[in-house]
Design a protein around this motif. Structure first.
Motif, PDB file in Angstrom:
ATOM      1  N   HIS A 146      88.285 100.433  98.808  1.00  0.00           N
ATOM      2  CA  HIS A 146      88.875 100.919  97.628  1.00  0.00           C
ATOM      3  C   HIS A 146      89.947  99.971  97.077  1.00  0.00           C
ATOM      4  O   HIS A 146      91.026 100.448  96.647  1.00  0.00           O
ATOM      5  N   ARG A 147      89.813  98.840  97.185  1.00  0.00           N
ATOM      6  CA  ARG A 147      90.709  97.612  96.828  1.00  0.00           C
ATOM      7  C   ARG A 147      90.206  96.945  95.890  1.00  0.00           C
ATOM      8  O   ARG A 147      88.954  96.350  95.970  1.00  0.00           O
ATOM      9  N   LEU A 148      91.126  96.414  95.049  1.00  0.00           N
ATOM     10  CA  LEU A 148      90.527  95.265  94.109  1.00  0.00           C
ATOM     11  C   LEU A 148      91.582  93.874  94.155  1.00  0.00           C
ATOM     12  O   LEU A 148      92.792  94.153  94.085  1.00  0.00           O
ATOM     13  N   ILE A 149      91.304  92.850  94.539  1.00  0.00           N
ATOM     14  CA  ILE A 149      92.012  91.518  94.742  1.00  0.00           C
ATOM     15  C   ILE A 149      91.866  90.705  93.644  1.00  0.00           C
ATOM     16  O   ILE A 149      90.697  90.379  93.245  1.00  0.00           O
ATOM     17  N   ILE A 150      92.697  90.250  92.842  1.00  0.00           N
ATOM     18  CA  ILE A 150      92.591  89.426  91.757  1.00  0.00           C
ATOM     19  C   ILE A 150      93.516  88.288  91.982  1.00  0.00           C
ATOM     20  O   ILE A 150      94.765  88.440  92.268  1.00  0.00           O
ATOM     21  N   MET A 175      82.176  90.101  94.420  1.00  0.00           N
ATOM     22  CA  MET A 175      82.968  89.039  93.919  1.00  0.00           C
ATOM     23  C   MET A 175      82.553  88.905  92.217  1.00  0.00           C
ATOM     24  O   MET A 175      81.626  89.010  92.024  1.00  0.00           O
ATOM     25  N   SER A 176      83.671  88.179  91.635  1.00  0.00           N
ATOM     26  CA  SER A 176      83.539  87.762  90.164  1.00  0.00           C
ATOM     27  C   SER A 176      84.375  86.361  90.107  1.00  0.00           C
ATOM     28  O   SER A 176      85.588  86.141  90.355  1.00  0.00           O
ATOM     29  N   TRP A 177      83.787  85.680  89.132  1.00  0.00           N
ATOM     30  CA  TRP A 177      84.442  84.700  88.422  1.00  0.00           C
ATOM     31  C   TRP A 177      85.242  85.028  87.325  1.00  0.00           C
ATOM     32  O   TRP A 177      85.183  86.240  86.766  1.00  0.00           O
ATOM     33  N   ILE A 178      86.427  84.600  86.891  1.00  0.00           N
ATOM     34  CA  ILE A 178      87.178  85.064  85.922  1.00  0.00           C
ATOM     35  C   ILE A 178      86.999  84.086  84.353  1.00  0.00           C
ATOM     36  O   ILE A 178      87.149  82.997  84.512  1.00  0.00           O
ATOM     37  N   LEU A 201      95.110  95.747  94.349  1.00  0.00           N
ATOM     38  CA  LEU A 201      95.460  96.945  93.803  1.00  0.00           C
ATOM     39  C   LEU A 201      94.366  97.975  94.244  1.00  0.00           C
ATOM     40  O   LEU A 201      93.491  97.682  94.505  1.00  0.00           O
ATOM     41  N   ALA A 202      94.779  99.258  94.304  1.00  0.00           N
ATOM     42  CA  ALA A 202      94.015 100.414  94.728  1.00  0.00           C
ATOM     43  C   ALA A 202      93.067 100.839  93.350  1.00  0.00           C
ATOM     44  O   ALA A 202      93.610 100.572  92.158  1.00  0.00           O
ATOM     45  N   VAL A 203      91.580 101.094  93.681  1.00  0.00           N
ATOM     46  CA  VAL A 203      90.676 101.384  92.871  1.00  0.00           C
ATOM     47  C   VAL A 203      90.634 102.838  92.864  1.00  0.00           C
ATOM     48  O   VAL A 203      90.600 103.333  93.736  1.00  0.00           O
ATOM     49  N   ALA A 255      87.985  87.505  91.415  1.00  0.00           N
ATOM     50  CA  ALA A 255      88.129  88.959  91.696  1.00  0.00           C
ATOM     51  C   ALA A 255      87.488  89.455  92.708  1.00  0.00           C
ATOM     52  O   ALA A 255      86.131  88.969  92.572  1.00  0.00           O
ATOM     53  N   ALA A 256      87.898  90.150  93.776  1.00  0.00           N
ATOM     54  CA  ALA A 256      87.070  90.546  94.719  1.00  0.00           C
ATOM     55  C   ALA A 256      87.199  92.156  94.862  1.00  0.00           C
ATOM     56  O   ALA A 256      88.193  92.591  94.622  1.00  0.00           O
ATOM     57  N   LEU A 257      86.027  92.935  94.820  1.00  0.00           N
ATOM     58  CA  LEU A 257      86.002  94.246  94.734  1.00  0.00           C
ATOM     59  C   LEU A 257      85.631  94.896  96.202  1.00  0.00           C
ATOM     60  O   LEU A 257      84.430  94.526  96.326  1.00  0.00           O
ATOM     61  N   ASP A 258      86.529  95.450  96.687  1.00  0.00           N
ATOM     62  CA  ASP A 258      86.219  95.955  98.065  1.00  0.00           C
ATOM     63  C   ASP A 258      85.834  97.715  97.941  1.00  0.00           C
ATOM     64  O   ASP A 258      86.898  98.331  97.814  1.00  0.00           O
ATOM     65  N   LEU A 259      84.672  97.921  97.922  1.00  0.00           N
ATOM     66  CA  LEU A 259      84.277  98.976  97.969  1.00  0.00           C
ATOM     67  C   LEU A 259      84.666  99.906  99.058  1.00  0.00           C
ATOM     68  O   LEU A 259      84.767 101.216  99.214  1.00  0.00           O
ATOM     69  N   ASN A 260      84.679  99.251 100.234  1.00  0.00           N
ATOM     70  CA  ASN A 260      84.890  99.932 101.675  1.00  0.00           C
ATOM     71  C   ASN A 260      86.382 100.655 101.646  1.00  0.00           C
ATOM     72  O   ASN A 260      86.498 101.319 102.412  1.00  0.00           O
TER      73      ASN A 260
END
Length: 177
Positions: free
Chosen positions: A104-108, A79-82, A123-125, A97-102
């Protein structure tokens, strides 16, 4: 939906100290660039518990106080603050923002009243190939733009292959132990 491009780099300072008992915990650093209105945001992806406890700006602290229960680490999710990057200043904005490496998605999600951006993206990563030696190329990229701005128009070879597959395995192992 507004066009956005996310570029993420491995954090070379991950795990190093910057003071007694203070460690750099961001696994990926990156930028989010919205095309209209032209805005640039900074992100530092950390494990969920670390992200939750590093909220410093009042807007981010307010977001954490609305949660009913404390979040816990989840394998492969960061996770990240913006922060909006404007004239060399980092301005905290409502969003995450959430990066799901399992998967391959990025949710912003960004709610920036100053730029009138109130959007969410899923988005697809993809991983990037460094085509020009010595030229900085992101490790991961995610976009809904039809054409990336030059000079960074990196090629991609699908999600999480080569070095990034090892990074995903190492991250999964580190989170589980």
């Amino acid at each position: 939906m507004k066009e956005i491009t996310a570029r993420l780099w491995d954090n070379p300072k991950f795990g190093t100290t910057y003071g007694k008992g203070q460690y750099r915990r961001a696994i990926y650093n990156g930028t989010l660039e919205v095309s209209q209105p032209r805005s640039k945001y900074l992100v530092d992806f950390e494990e969920i518990e670390t992200w939750f406890h590093t909220a410093k700006a009042p807007v981010h602290v307010g977001m954490t106080q609305r949660l009913d229960e404390l979040p816990v680490n989840e394998s492969g999710v960061l996770m990240s603050w913006i922060y909006r990057y404007e004239l060399s200043n980092k301005i905290p904005v409502r969003g995450y923002a959430a990066l799901d490496l399992n998967h391959h998605r990025l949710i912003i999600e960004i709610e920036d009243t100053d730029t009138q951006i109130h959007e969410s993206w899923n988005l697809a990563v993809r991983s990037c190939i460094a085509r020009t030696p010595g030229k900085p190329t992101p490790t991961l990229i995610a976009t809904n733009a039809t054409l990336l701005d030059s000079p960074q128009n990196p090629s991609t070879n699908g999600a999480f292959t080569g070095v990034n597959a090892r990074a995903l395995e190492e991250l999964t192992h580190r989170v589980q132990s």
